[in-house]
Design a protein around this motif. Structure first.
Motif, short mmCIF file in Angstrom:
data_model
loop_
_atom_site.label_atom_id
_atom_site.label_comp_id
_atom_site.label_asym_id
_atom_site.label_seq_id
_atom_site.Cartn_x
_atom_site.Cartn_y
_atom_site.Cartn_z
N GLY A 75 0.82 -1.18 0.00
CA GLY A 75 0.00 0.00 0.00
C GLY A 75 0.86 1.25 0.00
N PRO A 76 0.24 2.43 0.08
CA PRO A 76 0.98 3.69 0.00
C PRO A 76 2.05 3.85 1.07
CG PRO A 76 -1.38 4.07 -0.25
CD PRO A 76 -1.22 2.64 0.16
N ASP A 77 1.82 3.30 2.27
CA ASP A 77 2.80 3.47 3.34
C ASP A 77 3.72 2.25 3.47
OD1 ASP A 77 1.07 1.62 4.34
OD2 ASP A 77 0.79 2.59 6.29
N GLY A 78 3.65 1.34 2.50
CA GLY A 78 4.50 0.16 2.54
C GLY A 78 3.89 -1.03 3.24
N THR A 79 2.72 -0.83 3.87
CA THR A 79 2.03 -1.94 4.53
C THR A 79 1.28 -2.77 3.51
OG1 THR A 79 1.73 -0.63 6.54
CG2 THR A 79 0.32 -2.57 6.28
N PRO A 80 1.46 -4.09 3.48
CA PRO A 80 0.69 -4.90 2.53
C PRO A 80 -0.81 -4.70 2.73
CG PRO A 80 2.47 -6.19 3.46
CD PRO A 80 2.43 -4.90 4.25
N VAL A 81 -1.52 -4.63 1.62
CA VAL A 81 -2.96 -4.42 1.68
C VAL A 81 -3.69 -5.73 1.39
CG1 VAL A 81 -2.79 -2.01 1.00
CG2 VAL A 81 -3.05 -3.74 -0.76
N VAL A 82 -4.95 -5.81 1.82
CA VAL A 82 -5.76 -7.00 1.58
C VAL A 82 -5.93 -7.18 0.08
CG1 VAL A 82 -8.00 -8.09 1.93
CG2 VAL A 82 -6.97 -6.72 3.77
N PRO A 83 -5.59 -8.36 -0.47
CA PRO A 83 -5.67 -8.56 -1.92
C PRO A 83 -7.10 -8.45 -2.43
CG PRO A 83 -4.40 -10.31 -0.86
CD PRO A 83 -5.07 -9.54 0.23
N GLY A 84 -7.25 -8.04 -3.66
CA GLY A 84 -8.57 -7.91 -4.27
C GLY A 84 -9.15 -9.24 -4.70
N ALA A 85 -8.34 -10.28 -4.78
CA ALA A 85 -8.83 -11.60 -5.18
C ALA A 85 -8.22 -12.66 -4.28
CB ALA A 85 -8.46 -11.88 -6.64
N ALA A 86 -8.99 -13.71 -4.04
CA ALA A 86 -8.52 -14.81 -3.19
C ALA A 86 -7.64 -15.73 -4.03
CB ALA A 86 -9.70 -15.56 -2.60
N SER A 87 -6.42 -15.29 -4.32
CA SER A 87 -5.56 -15.98 -5.28
C SER A 87 -5.21 -17.40 -4.85
CB SER A 87 -4.28 -15.18 -5.50
OG SER A 87 -4.59 -13.90 -6.01
N ALA A 88 -4.94 -17.62 -3.57
CA ALA A 88 -4.57 -18.96 -3.11
C ALA A 88 -5.76 -19.91 -3.24
CB ALA A 88 -4.08 -18.92 -1.67
N ASP A 89 -6.95 -19.44 -2.90
CA ASP A 89 -8.15 -20.25 -3.06
C ASP A 89 -8.36 -20.64 -4.51
OD1 ASP A 89 -9.11 -20.41 -0.43
OD2 ASP A 89 -10.12 -18.49 -0.56
N MET A 90 -8.28 -19.64 -5.39
CA MET A 90 -8.57 -19.89 -6.80
C MET A 90 -7.50 -20.75 -7.44
SD MET A 90 -11.28 -18.31 -6.50
CE MET A 90 -12.14 -18.12 -8.05
N ALA A 91 -6.23 -20.52 -7.06
CA ALA A 91 -5.15 -21.35 -7.59
C ALA A 91 -5.36 -22.81 -7.22
CB ALA A 91 -3.80 -20.86 -7.07
N ALA A 92 -5.78 -23.05 -5.97
CA ALA A 92 -6.02 -24.42 -5.52
C ALA A 92 -7.18 -25.06 -6.27
CB ALA A 92 -6.28 -24.45 -4.02
N GLY A 93 -8.25 -24.29 -6.49
CA GLY A 93 -9.39 -24.83 -7.22
C GLY A 93 -9.03 -25.25 -8.63
N LEU A 94 -8.28 -24.40 -9.31
CA LEU A 94 -7.89 -24.71 -10.70
C LEU A 94 -6.89 -25.86 -10.75
CD1 LEU A 94 -7.58 -21.06 -12.07
CD2 LEU A 94 -9.35 -22.74 -12.63
N THR A 95 -5.95 -25.87 -9.80
CA THR A 95 -4.98 -26.96 -9.74
C THR A 95 -5.69 -28.29 -9.48
OG1 THR A 95 -3.27 -25.45 -8.93
CG2 THR A 95 -2.90 -27.80 -8.59
N ALA A 96 -6.63 -28.27 -8.55
CA ALA A 96 -7.38 -29.49 -8.22
C ALA A 96 -8.19 -29.97 -9.42
CB ALA A 96 -8.28 -29.24 -7.02
N LEU A 97 -8.81 -29.04 -10.14
CA LEU A 97 -9.57 -29.42 -11.33
C LEU A 97 -8.67 -30.14 -12.33
CD1 LEU A 97 -12.11 -29.33 -13.15
CD2 LEU A 97 -11.31 -27.10 -13.95
N SER A 98 -7.49 -29.57 -12.57
CA SER A 98 -6.55 -30.19 -13.51
C SER A 98 -6.16 -31.59 -13.04
CB SER A 98 -5.29 -29.33 -13.65
OG SER A 98 -5.61 -28.05 -14.15
N GLY A 99 -5.86 -31.71 -11.74
CA GLY A 99 -5.45 -33.01 -11.21
C GLY A 99 -6.55 -34.05 -11.28
N VAL A 100 -7.78 -33.66 -10.94
CA VAL A 100 -8.90 -34.59 -10.99
C VAL A 100 -9.13 -35.09 -12.41
CG1 VAL A 100 -11.42 -34.74 -10.76
CG2 VAL A 100 -10.05 -33.78 -8.89
N LEU A 101 -9.10 -34.17 -13.37
CA LEU A 101 -9.32 -34.58 -14.76
C LEU A 101 -8.21 -35.49 -15.27
CD1 LEU A 101 -10.69 -31.24 -16.27
CD2 LEU A 101 -11.98 -33.24 -15.48
#
Length: 362
Positions: A152-178
């Motif tokens: 963020g502006p003062d160097g403090t990490p800000v809350v991400p706009g997307a749940a990237s870890a959640d979504m990465a896991a969902g897509l990875t799991a989909l690939s693995g299941v298929l």
């Protein structure tokens, strides 16, 4: 014919990663039986709501069947046992060890149905020092280093706009299941997948964290992503307090913009190291601050430049491109984000019904 027609999924997951995996399977014809705890999944009560349903819940659970089962009761265990016997895929998202205590570990489930593909989704995986550490998306991003560059502006990490870890896991799991389902066609046996949000997010960092991967220093901010803060890979503020981005460092894009701005003399800075691009970046900051975001959009319309306005979600969803590609679908008084995977051989996609809350859990 839908690509996954004839595949049955028993889904015990909640919140984001698992439901995203299973809704993508449901969107393409799989029968997904969603197992909810007595009283229903908590996301059902998460607003905003549209036509009586949580928008979040509807978009991740459309087209599924719902059963409320108490996995600790004998009747509930028997009901789940019966579903497993006829399933192709089994999904669970509990903390490591929970399914074994309930009597539904991979060994237990594969004994019932050797052809089943069993997928566990957790924050850090079934093994390792962090396996039992409680975490949702943001904590996983923090421990993966991902959050450190979301400054963020003062160097403090800000809350991400997307749940990237959640979504990465969902897509990875989909690939693995298929992949596992494809392998089963050859072997006749199912398999077990240990999918971690942490593991799934790390490859998404390969570009940003390339220096650290090689044993060097970590990037200090997202502005250094891949190009080290280059002038043609930056966010710029406009005169109305909004923002635009330059998102392509190729010389052809830089030449098109700098020539149009009568500053071709700055071209040598484009391919310099990012720390040596000060005059170029200063000029671009000053220039973009002189007009509004919309004025820049109009001015750039006939320029071959990798440029974009920074839009909020309302503006993004109102773009003609969204309608032209059918990315938001309205059905039964609800709006859904259309699946990103499309096949020419499948009929035009329509969202399945949202499972209603059950009143008498088993």
């Amino acid at each position: 014919m839908a690509k996954l027609e004839g595949i049955t999924v028993v889904d015990l997951t909640q919140f984001l990663p698992g439901p995203m995996l299973s809704v993508m399977m449901a969107d393409h014809g799989a029968r997904v039986i969603k197992i909810e705890p007595p009283g229903g999944e908590p996301v059902r009560d998460q607003g905003p709501f549209e036509n009586g349903h949580s928008v979040w819940f509807a978009n991740l659970n459309r087209g599924k069947e719902s059963r409320e089962i108490d996995l600790k009761s004998p009747d509930g265990k028997a009901a789940l046992h019966a579903l497993i016997a006829g399933a192709d895929v089994f999904l669970e998202g509990f903390r490591p060890g929970v399914m074994a205590r309930l009597g539904f570990s991979y060994a237990d489930v594969s004994a019932i149905n050797p052809r089943i593909v069993y997928c566990s989704i957790s924050a850090f995986g079934q093994t390792g020092a962090l396996a039992h550490h409680p975490a949702h998306d943001m904590a996983v991003q923090a421990l993966a280093g991902f959050l450190s560059v979301n400054d963020g502006p003062d160097g403090t990490p800000v809350v991400p706009g997307a749940a990237s870890a959640d979504m990465a896991a969902g897509l990875t799991a989909l690939s693995g299941v298929l992949m596992a389902l494809l392998a089963r066609e050859r072997t006749g046996r199912g398999d077990y997948l240990d999918i971690a949000m942490f593991d799934s997010l790390l490859p998404w960092c390969a570009h940003t964290a390339s220096g650290a991967i090689a044993g060097g220093p970590a990037p200090r901010s997202a502005s250094q992503r891949s190009l080290g803060g280059a002038g043609f890979y930056q966010v710029y503020r406009t005169s109305d307090g909004k923002h635009v981005v330059l998102g392509g460092r190729e010389l052809k894009f830089a030449r098109a913009l700098l020539t149009a701005l009568d500053r071709s003399d700055l071209l040598p800075f484009v391919e310099a190291e990012a720390g040596e691009q000060g005059p170029l970046i200063a000029f671009l900051r000053e220039t973009f601050a002189q007009r509004s975001r919309e004025e820049w959009v109009q001015w750039m319309a006939d320029k071959d430049v990798a440029f974009a306005p920074v839009l909020d979600f309302r503006e993004a969803f109102d773009q003609p491109h969204i309608a032209e590609r059918g990315l938001i679908i309205e059905a039964d008084g609800r709006h859904h984000i259309a699946p990103p995977i499309r096949f020419a051989g499948e009929a035009r996609w329509q969202p399945g019904a949202v499972p209603e809350r059950k009143t008498k859990p088993r």
